[in-house]
Design a protein around this motif. Structure first.
Motif, PDB file in Angstrom:
ATOM      1  N   ALA A 220       5.066  -4.163   0.426  1.00  0.00           N
ATOM      2  CA  ALA A 220       4.110  -3.197   0.976  1.00  0.00           C
ATOM      3  C   ALA A 220       3.027  -3.975   1.712  1.00  0.00           C
ATOM      4  CB  ALA A 220       3.486  -2.360  -0.132  1.00  0.00           C
ATOM      5  N   ARG A 221       2.552  -3.408   2.793  1.00  0.00           N
ATOM      6  CA  ARG A 221       1.616  -4.184   3.615  1.00  0.00           C
ATOM      7  C   ARG A 221       0.189  -4.010   3.106  1.00  0.00           C
ATOM      8  NH1 ARG A 221       1.076  -3.832   9.996  1.00  0.00           N
ATOM      9  NH2 ARG A 221      -0.059  -5.769  10.334  1.00  0.00           N
ATOM     10  N   LEU A 222      -0.010  -4.499   1.900  1.00  0.00           N
ATOM     11  CA  LEU A 222      -1.303  -4.392   1.243  1.00  0.00           C
ATOM     12  C   LEU A 222      -1.651  -5.750   0.649  1.00  0.00           C
ATOM     13  CD1 LEU A 222      -0.658  -1.016  -0.598  1.00  0.00           C
ATOM     14  CD2 LEU A 222      -2.369  -1.388   1.187  1.00  0.00           C
ATOM     15  N   SER A 446      -2.281  -0.438  -4.383  1.00  0.00           N
ATOM     16  CA  SER A 446      -1.178   0.318  -4.991  1.00  0.00           C
ATOM     17  C   SER A 446      -1.276   0.417  -6.506  1.00  0.00           C
ATOM     18  CB  SER A 446       0.167  -0.322  -4.632  1.00  0.00           C
ATOM     19  OG  SER A 446       0.550   0.026  -3.332  1.00  0.00           O
ATOM     20  N   THR A 448      -2.045   2.218  -9.015  1.00  0.00           N
ATOM     21  CA  THR A 448      -2.423   3.612  -9.260  1.00  0.00           C
ATOM     22  C   THR A 448      -1.519   4.212 -10.342  1.00  0.00           C
ATOM     23  OG1 THR A 448      -1.052   4.144  -7.338  1.00  0.00           O
ATOM     24  CG2 THR A 448      -3.435   4.112  -6.998  1.00  0.00           C
ATOM     25  N   ASP A 450       0.726   6.425 -10.646  1.00  0.00           N
ATOM     26  CA  ASP A 450       2.164   6.658 -10.480  1.00  0.00           C
ATOM     27  C   ASP A 450       3.001   5.440 -10.857  1.00  0.00           C
ATOM     28  OD1 ASP A 450       0.746   5.679  -8.167  1.00  0.00           O
ATOM     29  OD2 ASP A 450       2.613   5.760  -7.059  1.00  0.00           O
ATOM     30  N   LYS A 451       2.376   4.286 -11.004  1.00  0.00           N
ATOM     31  CA  LYS A 451       3.120   3.080 -11.379  1.00  0.00           C
ATOM     32  C   LYS A 451       3.298   2.969 -12.896  1.00  0.00           C
ATOM     33  CE  LYS A 451       2.680   2.304  -7.022  1.00  0.00           C
ATOM     34  NZ  LYS A 451       1.488   3.101  -6.657  1.00  0.00           N
TER      35      LYS A 451
ATOM     36  N   SER B 219       6.092   4.277  -2.930  1.00  0.00           N
ATOM     37  CA  SER B 219       4.940   4.390  -3.815  1.00  0.00           C
ATOM     38  C   SER B 219       3.816   3.451  -3.374  1.00  0.00           C
ATOM     39  CB  SER B 219       5.344   4.084  -5.257  1.00  0.00           C
ATOM     40  OG  SER B 219       5.620   2.705  -5.396  1.00  0.00           O
ATOM     41  N   ALA B 220       4.039   2.720  -2.276  1.00  0.00           N
ATOM     42  CA  ALA B 220       2.963   1.877  -1.744  1.00  0.00           C
ATOM     43  C   ALA B 220       1.831   2.790  -1.296  1.00  0.00           C
ATOM     44  CB  ALA B 220       3.462   1.043  -0.574  1.00  0.00           C
ATOM     45  N   ARG B 221       0.618   2.326  -1.485  1.00  0.00           N
ATOM     46  CA  ARG B 221      -0.504   3.222  -1.205  1.00  0.00           C
ATOM     47  C   ARG B 221      -0.884   3.153   0.267  1.00  0.00           C
ATOM     48  NH1 ARG B 221      -6.122   3.241  -4.325  1.00  0.00           N
ATOM     49  NH2 ARG B 221      -6.857   5.294  -3.661  1.00  0.00           N
ATOM     50  N   LEU B 222       0.047   3.602   1.081  1.00  0.00           N
ATOM     51  CA  LEU B 222      -0.134   3.589   2.527  1.00  0.00           C
ATOM     52  C   LEU B 222       0.291   4.944   3.076  1.00  0.00           C
ATOM     53  CD1 LEU B 222       1.420   0.075   3.185  1.00  0.00           C
ATOM     54  CD2 LEU B 222      -0.963   0.700   3.581  1.00  0.00           C
ATOM     55  N   ALA B 245       0.615   8.262  -3.648  1.00  0.00           N
ATOM     56  CA  ALA B 245      -0.226   8.038  -4.831  1.00  0.00           C
ATOM     57  C   ALA B 245      -1.503   8.866  -4.741  1.00  0.00           C
ATOM     58  CB  ALA B 245      -0.564   6.555  -4.966  1.00  0.00           C
ATOM     59  N   TYR B 441       9.080   3.059   4.851  1.00  0.00           N
ATOM     60  CA  TYR B 441       8.279   2.288   5.813  1.00  0.00           C
ATOM     61  C   TYR B 441       7.961   3.050   7.098  1.00  0.00           C
ATOM     62  CZ  TYR B 441      10.656  -0.959   2.698  1.00  0.00           C
ATOM     63  OH  TYR B 441      11.161  -1.571   1.587  1.00  0.00           O
ATOM     64  N   SER B 446       3.612  -0.536   6.672  1.00  0.00           N
ATOM     65  CA  SER B 446       4.648  -1.421   6.134  1.00  0.00           C
ATOM     66  C   SER B 446       5.842  -1.586   7.064  1.00  0.00           C
ATOM     67  CB  SER B 446       5.156  -0.892   4.786  1.00  0.00           C
ATOM     68  OG  SER B 446       4.258  -1.201   3.756  1.00  0.00           O
TER      69      SER B 446
END
Lengths: 489, 489
Positions: A220-222, A446, A448, A450-451, B219-222, B245, B441, B446
């Motif tokens: 993920a791009r975080l 991420s 959060t 839901d994980k 589920s990535a926070r994007l 999320a 994505y 992402s």
């Protein structure tokens, strides 16, 4: 597994010498007494049967998830020094009281207050690209106009140390080690070194800023944040993390062999110290109230996510462990103390303050446990006990086997909030959780709710409640380690 | 599979009537001629052997990934109207020339220029939380101070239509349908309706803004962006997407039954239209140059990621398909035309401009194919052919079977950039790619190069080159559909 556990429970409940011997054999216990009245090698049989009963109740009914949901939704991000941190302390006090813990109190802790601020990290040459970035915890900012410089890539601190200062001076150092995921998260320890020490080490060679590939395993791009530590003797330089995808981009541009320049603009900064608190609640021991079994979890979180896996999960686990024991009506001999510690992320302020406050009580701390590794199931039981108490470790592990938990070693390094007392010899138990996906979310946006898997947490609480009960319900001697002896070569 | 393919190739290369019959049987082809000279039912045997040869060469050596890497790294995000879009046109022209395509040209397309701007979406009551959000494409902004209002949750457009306007007026409508992942991405079509039509439909009931749960499966926070379309007759209202999320967070607060208010501040806006271009290159047909086999992929991307899966992957696939044919030295009878279309994401400007420019040539378009579904392997071959040409479809599919591609139906709806000519009857082939992770994505930050698998792309190019060669190397009649006939009840 379920039916095996149930059959064991039924056997033990029958409470006959013969059947208990069968159960003990099933658990592989040589150290369990053969009847309730007999002096046990480690635990009374009644302790074991109660522990198994608590374990199986927890497996079917423990609800740590509700605490995780409540803390992440009602409070959310709670970085030390922020209003969220104060809200978390208030939440912890009222939640502990509501859950029926005793002696609930907040104990002052002074914490630093660092503010992340905004950031822009951009490749300006040869191919302009904006990178997903965040400040490392504790980083200073740049001048308002930002700083721009050529980038030099190194894999890690070792590679940096091999490069002459002249090649580093005036540049932005890019630490580009990719963390590998695994159940025990072992690669974190290796990868995080550059995040922690890289900025100071790079500054010592004249670098003007540092970029690290996020210490995280997600695509993920975080970016993943985390604390960096400057060296007081060396000029501080700005330090940021970029996501794995952006580290790939930067590495790919560098791989072309042309000069790559990056501009960093960030306004991270320190504000005045703030007040926070360790929040403590107890189940007072019936016959040995001064002897303490310590269950710790840090209450604070980073600011990017809502701190669900890190560490509302741990908070939920230790709170629900207490709830399970309170609800059972069983009275432990020793005091079970739940410590929700302040500011672990940004300097372990709470862990240190606790040790300072309770130093006189050090040797009353029978054993310590900590929950700070997300929502994964417990898969390994490890300890840091005196060498002559390994029999106790084996006896503690036996009733965890039906939960799928294997026996680890006696060298656990876990337990940041326990670390002060651990250094002084307090025995520590580590219920090692499966962290295969933990670093996908750790210290990132991420992280959060839901994980978090409610079913996983039931198993974790089952393990915690089993171990906690065995430690707190009798008079088992865990010994006390001799740290000086341990560090001898 | 590899050895089966290779053995077929060897058999076919032997070029004897008997052995070809064996190969044809292995492919399940009833429609293939039994020798090179004989008039085939669908394809000449030489066409088939060449196609298989190209297929297997592509499987081992096609390198579409380099085009994907080049476009995403050297250009990056390229939303219509931005400097990135213009850079992409320049990249496409020089890349096509470098790769040896003929008649390389840019054909003007006017495109809208919308700017995302900054956004803040925050729950203000009961539990303040900042949500990861982004503007929907084409959304207007809010007043500078933002707007704050109670939230009303609906699952989808159907639920909205069942609610009286009085309950919606003055509120922020939250569309909360979670997209399910699948190989064919079928749930996208259902879920995207609220993103596309929701803001207009909600405004018609007096809503003052719209929030949609991202049309994405991660589920990535994007948040995932994408175009929304206003109704000219109805007031425009700001519209944003929040990550899965964050949609969970909002839904959970709403589930408590208390009033939930949200503040939205965003400065998205339209600027003046800009010039962009369709970039076209060809392999001119040797004997039927006016007959066109069209390979389309859109060149533009959303602005959040670098547009790797959407749609540098598609660009790489169609470019590399051409490269494979050019390198082989084989000369197609018909012209293979590669169309890198402008601004698919924000209104299919390029697809429409192409249709307008080449309307007189409509019936010279033998068949069209498009690549716009990421990097997944092709798993299904579908068509939109005249009903009397299904034999052609089956013959095209046969040499794809060893690639693990199954036969689909004759009702494919794929091909946004082909849609104008498709509506008018042009036959279309869809090489359906596996999109199980595509919507993790798609339209989000992402969407970067690390999501693209070079091995997958080899299989996709193998499928494209096989089909393209069969369509372009002979005189097979694909017919032309009668759209009026198709839409009769």
């Amino acid at each position: 597994m379920g039916s095996f556990v149930n059959s064991c429970v039924r056997i033990i409940k029958a409470d006959s010498i013969v059947l208990l011997a069968v159960a003990a054999t099933a658990f592989g216990l040589s150290a369990v007494a053969r009847s309730q009245g007999q002096k046990p090698a480690v635990f009374f049989a009644g302790q074991l049967s109660d522990a198994v009963e608590l374990r199986d109740l927890a497996l079917s009914s423990a609800d740590a998830f509700r605490h995780v949901a409540s803390l992440t939704m009602e409070v959310g991000p709670r970085l030390a020094g922020t209003p969220g941190d104060k809200a978390a302390v208030a939440w912890a006090l009222s939640t502990m009281r509501e859950l029926g813990l005793q002696n609930v109190r907040a104990e002052d802790v002074t914490v630093p207050h660092w503010e992340r601020g905004d950031i822009e990290v951009r490749i300006t040459m040869p191919y302009p690209q904006t990178l997903a970035a965040t400040a490392l915890g504790g980083s200073i900012g740049t001048p308002a106009g930002g700083i721009e410089a050529p980038v030099i890539r190194v894999a890690d601190l070792d590679e940096l140390s091999s490069i002459p200062a002249a090649e580093v001076a005036g540049k932005i150092v890019f630490f580009d080690r990719r963390m590998q995921a695994s159940k025990d998260g072992a690669d974190y320890t290796l990868t995080v070194k550059a995040r922690r020490e890289g900025p100071a080490k790079a500054a010592a060679k004249g670098a003007i800023a540092v970029i690290v590939r996020s210490v995280g395993t997600s695509s993920a791009r975080l970016p993943h944040t985390g604390k960096t530590t400057y060296d007081d003797a060396i000029r501080r330089i700005p330090a940021a993390a970029i996501s794995n995808a952006d580290a790939d981009m930067l590495a790919m541009q560098l791989a072309r062999g042309e000069a790559v320049t990056v501009r960093i603009t960030m306004d991270a900064r320190y504000l005045e110290d703030e007040r926070s608190a360790n929040v403590i609640g107890e189940i007072r021991g019936a016959s040995r109230p001064d002897e303490i079994v310590l269950l710790a979890a840090h209450l604070d979180s980073w600011d990017l996510g809502t701190g669900a896996i890190d560490n509302a999960a741990g908070v939920g686990i230790v709170l629900e462990t207490a709830v399970q024991i309170i609800r059972s009506g069983k009275k432990p001999a020793r005091t079970i103390r739940v410590l929700l510690a302040a500011n672990e992320e940004f300097g372990v302020s709470g862990g240190k303050a606790y040790a300072e406050k309770y130093m006189a009580d050090l040797h009353n701390h029978v054993v310590g446990m900590e929950a700070d590794f997300g929502d994964g199931k417990v898969w390994r039981f490890s300890t840091l006990f005196p060498d002559d108490r390994l029999e106790v470790a084996r006896a503690l592990h036996a009733p965890l086997e039906p939960l799928g938990i294997e026996m680890g070693d006696n060298k656990t390094g876990n337990g940041a909030d326990l670390s002060e007392f651990k250094k002084l010899g307090m025995p520590v138990i580590s219920l090692g959780q499966d962290g295969a996906d933990y670093f996908d979310y750790h210290h990132a946006a991420s992280d959060t709710l839901d994980k978090v898997d409610p079913d996983n947490l039931r198993q974790v609480v089952a393990a915690f409640v089993t171990t906690t009960w065995l430690a707190a319900s009798g008079d088992t001697d865990f010994g006390f380690r001799d740290p000086e002896e341990e560090t001898k070569p």
